[in-house]
Design a protein around this motif. Structure first.
Motif, PDB file in Angstrom:
ATOM      1  N   ALA A   1      -7.104  53.970 -11.132  1.00 12.13           N
ATOM      2  CA  ALA A   1      -7.697  52.717 -10.483  1.00 12.13           C
ATOM      3  C   ALA A   1      -8.026  52.944  -9.213  1.00 12.13           C
ATOM      4  CB  ALA A   1      -6.733  51.761 -10.836  1.00 12.13           C
ATOM      5  N   ILE A   2      -7.062  53.874  -8.309  1.00 13.25           N
ATOM      6  CA  ILE A   2      -7.272  54.039  -7.010  1.00 13.25           C
ATOM      7  C   ILE A   2      -8.553  54.892  -6.941  1.00 13.25           C
ATOM      8  CG2 ILE A   2      -6.626  54.943  -4.815  1.00 13.25           C
ATOM      9  CD1 ILE A   2      -3.661  54.330  -5.821  1.00 13.25           C
ATOM     10  N   THR A   3      -8.804  55.973  -7.911  1.00 11.32           N
ATOM     11  CA  THR A   3      -9.964  56.854  -7.646  1.00 11.32           C
ATOM     12  C   THR A   3     -11.242  56.062  -7.992  1.00 11.32           C
ATOM     13  OG1 THR A   3      -8.922  58.724  -8.613  1.00 11.32           O
ATOM     14  CG2 THR A   3     -11.169  58.857  -8.793  1.00 11.32           C
ATOM     15  N   GLN A   4     -11.084  55.018  -9.025  1.00 12.80           N
ATOM     16  CA  GLN A   4     -12.482  54.178  -9.275  1.00 12.80           C
ATOM     17  C   GLN A   4     -12.834  53.372  -8.186  1.00 12.80           C
ATOM     18  OE1 GLN A   4     -11.003  52.778 -13.276  1.00 12.80           O
ATOM     19  NE2 GLN A   4     -12.649  53.814 -13.984  1.00 12.80           N
ATOM     20  N   SER A   5     -11.777  53.153  -7.186  1.00 13.24           N
ATOM     21  CA  SER A   5     -12.127  52.246  -6.039  1.00 13.24           C
ATOM     22  C   SER A   5     -12.795  52.795  -4.712  1.00 13.24           C
ATOM     23  CB  SER A   5     -10.886  51.423  -5.645  1.00 13.24           C
ATOM     24  OG  SER A   5      -9.906  52.354  -4.974  1.00 13.24           O
ATOM     25  N   LEU A   6     -12.776  54.271  -4.891  1.00 12.14           N
ATOM     26  CA  LEU A   6     -13.204  54.877  -3.857  1.00 12.14           C
ATOM     27  C   LEU A   6     -14.709  54.944  -3.660  1.00 12.14           C
ATOM     28  CD1 LEU A   6     -10.782  57.803  -3.870  1.00 12.14           C
ATOM     29  CD2 LEU A   6     -10.376  55.560  -2.614  1.00 12.14           C
ATOM     30  N   GLU A   7     -15.436  53.993  -3.615  1.00 13.86           N
ATOM     31  CA  GLU A   7     -16.738  53.865  -3.529  1.00 13.86           C
ATOM     32  C   GLU A   7     -17.008  53.593  -1.845  1.00 13.86           C
ATOM     33  OE1 GLU A   7     -18.151  51.986  -7.871  1.00 13.86           O
ATOM     34  OE2 GLU A   7     -17.548  50.664  -6.171  1.00 13.86           O
ATOM     35  N   LEU A   8     -18.087  53.995  -1.605  1.00 16.88           N
ATOM     36  CA  LEU A   8     -18.495  53.969  -0.001  1.00 16.88           C
ATOM     37  C   LEU A   8     -18.539  52.490   0.204  1.00 16.88           C
ATOM     38  CD1 LEU A   8     -19.384  55.511   2.665  1.00 16.88           C
ATOM     39  CD2 LEU A   8     -21.701  55.408   1.781  1.00 16.88           C
ATOM     40  N   VAL A   9     -19.351  51.645  -0.690  1.00 19.00           N
ATOM     41  CA  VAL A   9     -19.533  50.348  -0.498  1.00 19.00           C
ATOM     42  C   VAL A   9     -19.084  49.502  -1.612  1.00 19.00           C
ATOM     43  CG1 VAL A   9     -20.918  48.395   0.049  1.00 19.00           C
ATOM     44  CG2 VAL A   9     -21.498  50.507   1.334  1.00 19.00           C
ATOM     45  N   ASN A  10     -17.840  48.687  -1.528  1.00 20.19           N
ATOM     46  CA  ASN A  10     -17.282  48.120  -2.700  1.00 20.19           C
ATOM     47  C   ASN A  10     -17.330  46.686  -2.497  1.00 20.19           C
ATOM     48  OD1 ASN A  10     -16.152  48.136  -5.237  1.00 20.19           O
ATOM     49  ND2 ASN A  10     -15.131  49.914  -4.786  1.00 20.19           N
ATOM     50  N   PHE A  11     -17.141  45.914  -3.682  1.00 18.29           N
ATOM     51  CA  PHE A  11     -17.032  44.474  -3.453  1.00 18.29           C
ATOM     52  C   PHE A  11     -16.011  44.045  -2.341  1.00 18.29           C
ATOM     53  CE2 PHE A  11     -15.452  40.107  -4.599  1.00 18.29           C
ATOM     54  CZ  PHE A  11     -16.704  39.379  -4.715  1.00 18.29           C
ATOM     55  N   PRO A  12     -16.159  43.447  -1.333  1.00 20.20           N
ATOM     56  CA  PRO A  12     -15.282  43.341  -0.365  1.00 20.20           C
ATOM     57  C   PRO A  12     -13.903  42.510  -0.521  1.00 20.20           C
ATOM     58  CG  PRO A  12     -17.283  42.074   0.282  1.00 20.20           C
ATOM     59  CD  PRO A  12     -17.469  42.526  -1.119  1.00 20.20           C
ATOM     60  N   LEU A  13     -14.004  41.659  -1.439  1.00 19.57           N
ATOM     61  CA  LEU A  13     -12.718  40.616  -1.541  1.00 19.57           C
ATOM     62  C   LEU A  13     -11.994  41.530  -2.789  1.00 19.57           C
ATOM     63  CD1 LEU A  13     -14.388  37.436  -1.354  1.00 19.57           C
ATOM     64  CD2 LEU A  13     -13.191  38.744   0.375  1.00 19.57           C
ATOM     65  N   ALA A  14     -10.665  41.518  -2.590  1.00 17.74           N
ATOM     66  CA  ALA A  14      -9.777  42.091  -3.812  1.00 17.74           C
ATOM     67  C   ALA A  14      -9.478  40.887  -4.725  1.00 17.74           C
ATOM     68  CB  ALA A  14      -8.617  42.619  -2.779  1.00 17.74           C
ATOM     69  N   LEU A  15     -10.442  40.262  -5.247  1.00 16.98           N
ATOM     70  CA  LEU A  15     -10.088  39.289  -6.240  1.00 16.98           C
ATOM     71  C   LEU A  15      -9.757  39.989  -7.727  1.00 16.98           C
ATOM     72  CD1 LEU A  15     -13.217  37.172  -5.487  1.00 16.98           C
ATOM     73  CD2 LEU A  15     -10.934  36.841  -4.800  1.00 16.98           C
ATOM     74  N   PRO A  16      -8.917  39.160  -8.300  1.00 17.15           N
ATOM     75  CA  PRO A  16      -8.551  39.723  -9.623  1.00 17.15           C
ATOM     76  C   PRO A  16      -9.468  40.326 -10.468  1.00 17.15           C
ATOM     77  CG  PRO A  16      -7.065  37.877  -9.234  1.00 17.15           C
ATOM     78  CD  PRO A  16      -8.156  37.984  -8.212  1.00 17.15           C
ATOM     79  N   GLY A  17      -9.381  41.631 -11.300  1.00 23.05           N
ATOM     80  CA  GLY A  17     -10.478  42.026 -12.012  1.00 23.05           C
ATOM     81  C   GLY A  17     -11.407  42.922 -11.224  1.00 23.05           C
TER      82      GLY A  17
END
Length: 538
Positions: A253-269
């Motif tokens: 899950a951490i690997t998948q989040s390592l995008e240069l630009v991601n959705f800025p809010l850590a909302l569930p899902g």
């Protein structure tokens, strides 16, 4: 260790509204000989009315504000970009976000080829891409102007107080204390752990491969080996197999989040939310391991892992960098090491396997070197001295990581206006991204740069060895990879063991020769191998 791509589906924003207003103004100023109807004969539609019968003035005001903000966005982008290559206009609000969802090496090469420095914008984050070795190294070696930001969501995942986000003297002081974890003595403690884990996993690979006649993707298989080795090197007996498996499973899950630009809010899902939950689970186990290590060292045990070595060093009254580290602080450091090593090192291993399987002549040289070194005793534990006596394999690993670097770029952020060249200053709070790939494929330094040629590193007078500034696989400057010797040693050890234990067949796929953009994007089917047991005596 970065997702942002250019060069595909580029759109040009054409501000037609201003042109229409100009035309309207021009027409209104022209005299006309044609009589027109008096105004009182015109039927003027009434403005929409809402509750209370109020006019829709607010609607037109809001519309004007929105269009003004959109125009301002373009003006600010053009002002920051100045003369740098890049789109003349940025797509409103999202910029190049669409391209970042499906990055390609071709897109990056197109951006790099546009100039030594070039500009893009994503979600109003102004980004300067550096393609030359000169500018890339300048970014990496300018801590007074830049700091590593890794990816946009990194601070949320790693925690903002993590040491990797320190800069200047504070960072140097902290790093100086951690250097003791990667001395030759420390590496000697880690080596038998790495070899034991590697041989255990290879036995599992052979058993699994015997159950199917087809080659299988090895990305997740290699990642699991690397994670298992890292956790046991870091924590030794202070972490259970159950904990190691849980961390390994959730780390994806951490690997998948390592995008240069991601959705800025850590909302569930969201990816960032899932990554934070994975980090929390890992941190619980790492804190417990730190606590157990302190107890073990207090009882007089000898160091058996990184935590033990660290605790013993800190307990030494003569140690100049002595200070107290809480269980949480130690866990954060270990997690940062895991973050730094997991994806990049796994990628390096996978490419190493693929390069051995695709080049039987090179594999034969590696095996011949192992046969000479081991003198028929293939079960003898490896030592650092034996690793040093593998010149060809060391050159092979170095070349493998040059041709297909595990990390092609690392994002930095400007902490103040950065005069990167005589005619351009990167604005404060911009992202600056140095390219590693171009330095590693510079034809003036590496003849036939796309060719895998380990021999180029065996000549001390060769161009490769005489231009060390171009070999920035592990970065450069104050934030250069602290564990580069450990990472290189681990890949050498794994491939050396594979050469004597395994026969490999590579099933070529369309993705086989792709170079990943960052370490998290290796195609799942990009490297498919079939393993079978090998008798090194034959």
């Amino acid at each position: 260790m970065i997702k942002q791509s250019q060069g595909r589906n580029s759109l040009e924003f054409v501000p037609t509204m201003s042109a229409n207003l100009k035309d309207a103004s021009f027409a209104a100023s022209m005299p006309s000989s044609t009589p027109s109807a008096p105004l009182y004969n015109l039927t003027v539609p009434a403005l929409p009315t809402f509750a209370g019968g109020k006019s829709a003035t607010w609607f037109w005001t809001t519309t004007t504000i929105i269009f003004s903000l959109l125009a301002l966005e373009q003006i600010v982008y053009r002002y920051k970009k100045r003369h740098l290559p890049g789109d003349k206009w940025t797509i409103p609000l999202i910029g190049k976000f669409a391209d970042s969802m499906s990055p390609t090496m071709e897109g990056y090469k197109k951006q790099w080829d546009s100039g030594a420095l070039s500009a893009i914008s994503v979600f109003n984050i102004f980004i300067v891409m550096a393609s030359s070795n000169e500018f890339s190294r300048k970014i990496l070696n300018s801590p007074s102007y830049t700091e590593p930001c890794l990816v946009h969501s990194a601070k949320q995942i790693l925690r903002p107080e993590n040491w990797v986000f320190l800069n200047g003297k504070e960072h140097l002081s902290y790093r100086r204390g951690l250097n003791s974890l990667f001395t030759r003595r420390a590496l000697g403690i880690y080596l038998p752990i790495q070899e034991s884990v590697t041989r255990k996993h290879f036995a599992t690979w052979l058993a699994d491969s015997a159950k199917t006649p087809r080659a299988q993707p090895i990305m997740m298989t290699a990642r699991h080996l690397n994670m298992d080795a890292s956790l046991h090197v870091f924590c030794g007996k202070h972490i259970s197999d159950e904990a190691a498996l849980e961390i390994s499973d959730k780390y994806w899950a951490i690997t998948q989040s390592l995008e240069l630009v991601n959705f800025p809010l850590a909302l569930p899902g969201t990816k960032v939310y899932k990554a934070i939950q994975a980090r929390k689970a890992a941190m619980r186990w790492l804190e417990l391991a730190a606590k157990r290590s302190k107890e073990s060292m207090a009882s007089g045990a000898e160091p058996e892992c990184m935590l033990d070595e660290w605790v013993q060093i800190l307990n030494d009254p003569s140690y100049k960098g002595r200070r107290e580290f809480s269980d949480l602080e130690m866990a954060m450091v270990l997690f940062s090491f895991l973050f730094a090593s997991q994806d990049a090192m796994s990628s390096g291993l996978i490419y190493g396997f693929q390069h051995m399987a695709d080049n039987p002549d090179m594999l034969a040289k590696i095996r011949a070197e192992q046969a000479t070194l081991r003198q028929g005793n293939y079960d003898k534990p490896l030592s650092l001295e034996m690793i040093d006596q593998m010149p060809y394999l060391n050159a092979f690993v170095k070349e493998s990581m040059r041709v297909k670097p595990p990390v092609t770029m690392v994002p930095y952020k400007t902490t103040r206006a950065f005069p990167i060249s005589d005619d351009y200053t990167v604005p404060v709070n911009s992202m600056v991204i140095p390219s590693f790939y171009n330095s590693l494929h510079d034809p003036s330094v590496f003849a036939e740069p796309d060719k895998l040629d380990p021999e180029r590193w065996l000549d001390p007078e060769g161009s490769a060895n005489k231009n060390p500034k171009n070999y920035i696989v592990f970065g450069s400057g104050p934030h250069r990879c602290i564990a580069l010797e450990y990472a290189h040693m681990n890949i050498v050890l794994v491939l050396a063991t594979a050469a004597i234990m395994l026969d490999m067949e590579h099933e070529i796929t369309p993705e086989s020769n792709e170079v990943e953009i960052i370490a998290t994007l290796f195609p799942k089917d990009g490297c498919r191998l079939k393993f079978s047991p090998r008798n090194p005596d034959h």
